[in-house]
Design a protein around this motif. Structure first.
Motif, PDB file in Angstrom:
ATOM      1  N   GLY A  10      51.566  47.953  44.305  1.00 30.15           N
ATOM      2  CA  GLY A  10      50.525  48.047  45.386  1.00 30.15           C
ATOM      3  C   GLY A  10      49.812  46.543  45.516  1.00 30.15           C
ATOM      4  N   LEU A  11      50.753  45.708  44.911  1.00 32.72           N
ATOM      5  CA  LEU A  11      49.879  44.348  45.410  1.00 32.72           C
ATOM      6  C   LEU A  11      49.519  43.978  46.868  1.00 32.72           C
ATOM      7  CD1 LEU A  11      49.334  41.570  44.020  1.00 32.72           C
ATOM      8  CD2 LEU A  11      51.915  40.859  44.361  1.00 32.72           C
ATOM      9  N   GLU A  12      48.513  43.600  47.019  1.00 35.74           N
ATOM     10  CA  GLU A  12      47.969  43.170  48.221  1.00 35.74           C
ATOM     11  C   GLU A  12      47.742  41.824  48.513  1.00 35.74           C
ATOM     12  OE1 GLU A  12      44.771  46.113  49.597  1.00 35.74           O
ATOM     13  OE2 GLU A  12      44.918  46.749  47.661  1.00 35.74           O
ATOM     14  N   ARG A  13      47.406  40.904  47.686  1.00 36.48           N
ATOM     15  CA  ARG A  13      47.540  39.598  47.757  1.00 36.48           C
ATOM     16  C   ARG A  13      47.640  38.739  46.341  1.00 36.48           C
ATOM     17  NH1 ARG A  13      41.909  36.145  48.499  1.00 36.48           N
ATOM     18  NH2 ARG A  13      42.292  35.170  50.539  1.00 36.48           N
ATOM     19  N   LEU A  14      48.559  37.661  46.606  1.00 40.14           N
ATOM     20  CA  LEU A  14      49.113  36.940  45.651  1.00 40.14           C
ATOM     21  C   LEU A  14      48.537  35.678  45.704  1.00 40.14           C
ATOM     22  CD1 LEU A  14      50.756  36.473  42.903  1.00 40.14           C
ATOM     23  CD2 LEU A  14      52.798  35.644  44.464  1.00 40.14           C
ATOM     24  N   ILE A  15      47.633  35.146  44.745  1.00 37.72           N
ATOM     25  CA  ILE A  15      47.100  33.889  44.912  1.00 37.72           C
ATOM     26  C   ILE A  15      47.689  32.919  43.980  1.00 37.72           C
ATOM     27  CG2 ILE A  15      44.741  32.668  44.274  1.00 37.72           C
ATOM     28  CD1 ILE A  15      43.356  35.375  44.842  1.00 37.72           C
ATOM     29  N   VAL A  16      48.263  31.831  44.476  1.00 39.74           N
ATOM     30  CA  VAL A  16      49.135  30.864  43.906  1.00 39.74           C
ATOM     31  C   VAL A  16      48.192  29.596  43.443  1.00 39.74           C
ATOM     32  CG1 VAL A  16      51.139  29.707  43.687  1.00 39.74           C
ATOM     33  CG2 VAL A  16      51.011  31.703  44.952  1.00 39.74           C
ATOM     34  N   CYS A  17      48.249  29.191  42.199  1.00 42.45           N
ATOM     35  CA  CYS A  17      47.593  28.080  41.804  1.00 42.45           C
ATOM     36  C   CYS A  17      48.524  27.061  41.059  1.00 42.45           C
ATOM     37  CB  CYS A  17      46.287  28.273  41.025  1.00 42.45           C
ATOM     38  SG  CYS A  17      46.498  29.156  39.541  1.00 42.45           S
ATOM     39  N   GLY A  18      48.134  25.822  40.489  1.00 37.02           N
ATOM     40  CA  GLY A  18      49.046  24.951  39.811  1.00 37.02           C
ATOM     41  C   GLY A  18      49.634  24.075  40.852  1.00 37.02           C
ATOM     42  N   GLY A  19      50.498  23.178  40.257  1.00 33.76           N
ATOM     43  CA  GLY A  19      51.445  22.179  41.282  1.00 33.76           C
ATOM     44  C   GLY A  19      52.205  23.483  42.063  1.00 33.76           C
ATOM     45  N   GLY A  20      52.699  24.274  41.772  1.00 33.51           N
ATOM     46  CA  GLY A  20      53.475  25.074  42.814  1.00 33.51           C
ATOM     47  C   GLY A  20      53.089  25.652  43.803  1.00 33.51           C
TER      48      GLY A  20
END
Length: 369
Positions: free
Chosen positions: A289-299
């Motif tokens: 049910g993932l609605e939002r993926l927040i990406v951090c770090g250098g990637g």
């Protein structure tokens, strides 16, 4: 009255130190300033070398820890200069140190995790109380010692009634799943930037593939990708954690040997796809049910990688943490400011569902100013 902590982080990418001054006085986390400092070539080479067995490791490791603390101290001085704050205004510094070995639950059932750091020296250099050694108590309690940031992610990025993922892509990638029901899960996915950066350095002389531009010119080698994805770690259920102990150059070269003569850009495209698929597969398995993926770090700064994540997770909105209020290179440093505050206040973290520890524990040790 301001409730100020400094967080310092040098991650498995081993490119330098990020630091923040964080204010917790309003109940949330407000980053006042960010500063960073790169490692010089000699220190970076020594830290990389200490990831594997070698001569005189105890002596070299201690001196590398001293050198690392001097870089940390420069970042602290930069933060104080930017804010005009005196050392006495800071409650404590949260100093992660540099991970050079990570082998929890191995050998004798407890194992170990090693972060090079000399917190006493950092306290001496800055005149500020230091909280450090955050991972070892979790390992002693039967946990993986990583990841430690999921509760911080919940405080900053959680949304009531919504399933949110927080994907940190440093040298190694790790995923936090904040369930719509309030549950928290966190674990390492596998390689992040470490293999990509090493290949880029070897073939272009650059420290990293800026925006993934080089990878975007290549084509994925499906047989090489499939071979790397047979690594048993990828199929393990959480809790799980990893590091350069596994995902290192010998591991990669063993797979690449079967594909000698491949175009370097194609190999880079394949390494980028490896990171994207490992992360996306774990999100698919464990973030229903993932609605939002927040990406951090250098990637999060690698546009090609971000596009691949979005393509592999079409049901979710894939965004940089900057779009959620905290720039990608500040998230981990802010997390260690938050962990320092927890340590100083004697507040235990219940990481059983994240690291597998035997119960809630206060993480870290304190070195007075």
């Amino acid at each position: 009255m301001q409730d100020l902590f400094i967080g310092l982080m040098s991650g498995t990418s081993m490119d330098g130190v990020d630091g923040v001054v964080a204010d917790f006085s309003a109940g949330g986390v407000h980053v006042l300033r960010h500063a960073s400092a790169p490692f010089d070539d000699a220190l970076r080479a020594e830290l990389m070398a200490l990831n594997a067995s070698g001569p005189d490791e105890l002596h070299r490791g201690w001196l590398a820890g001293n050198a690392l603390m001097r870089v940390y101290a420069r970042v602290v001085q930069d933060l104080l200069a930017q804010t005009g704050l005196q050392p006495s205004a800071i409650q404590a510094i949260g100093a992660h140190g540099q991970t050079v070995r990570h082998r929890p639950q191995q050998f004798d059932g407890t194992g170990y995790t090693i972060q090079l750091a000399q917190p006493a020296l950092l306290a001496e250099l800055t005149g500020i109380r230091v909280a450090s050694d955050f991972r070892s108590r979790d390992v002693a309690a039967g946990g993986q010692g990583a990841p430690l940031a999921p509760f911080f992610h919940q405080a900053v990025f959680g949304r009531a009634g919504e399933t949110v993922g927080v994907l940190n892509i440093g040298g190694i990638s790790n995923l936090t799943v904040l369930g719509a029901d309030g549950s928290i899960l966190g674990f390492d996915c596998g390689p992040g930037n470490a293999l990509m950066d090493a290949w880029t350095q070897e073939h272009t002389g650059r420290a990293y593939d800026d925006d993934g531009q080089w990878a975007s010119t290549g084509r994925v080698l499906p047989d090489l990708l499939a071979a790397m994805l047979t690594e048993p770690f990828f199929a393990l259920p959480p809790p799980k954690s990893t590091g350069r102990d596994l995902f290192n150059q010998p591991w990669f070269r063993a797979h690449l040997a079967r594909f000698a003569g491949s175009a370097p850009a194609d190999v880079q495209a394949t390494l980028t796809e490896l990171t994207a698929q490992a992360c996306a597969r774990d999100a698919g398995r464990h973030a229903r049910g993932l609605e939002r993926l927040i990406v951090c770090g250098g990637g999060a700064l690698n546009g090609h990688l971000m596009r691949r994540l979005q393509a592999l997770l079409p049901q979710a909105q894939v965004v940089s943490s900057a779009d959620a209020g905290l720039p990608p290179l500040q998230v981990e440093a802010a997390a260690f400011a938050w962990l320092a505050r927890k340590c100083v206040r004697g507040e235990a973290l219940a990481l059983q569902n994240v690291t597998g520890a035997g119960g809630a524990r206060v993480l870290g040790g304190i070195y007075p100013s």
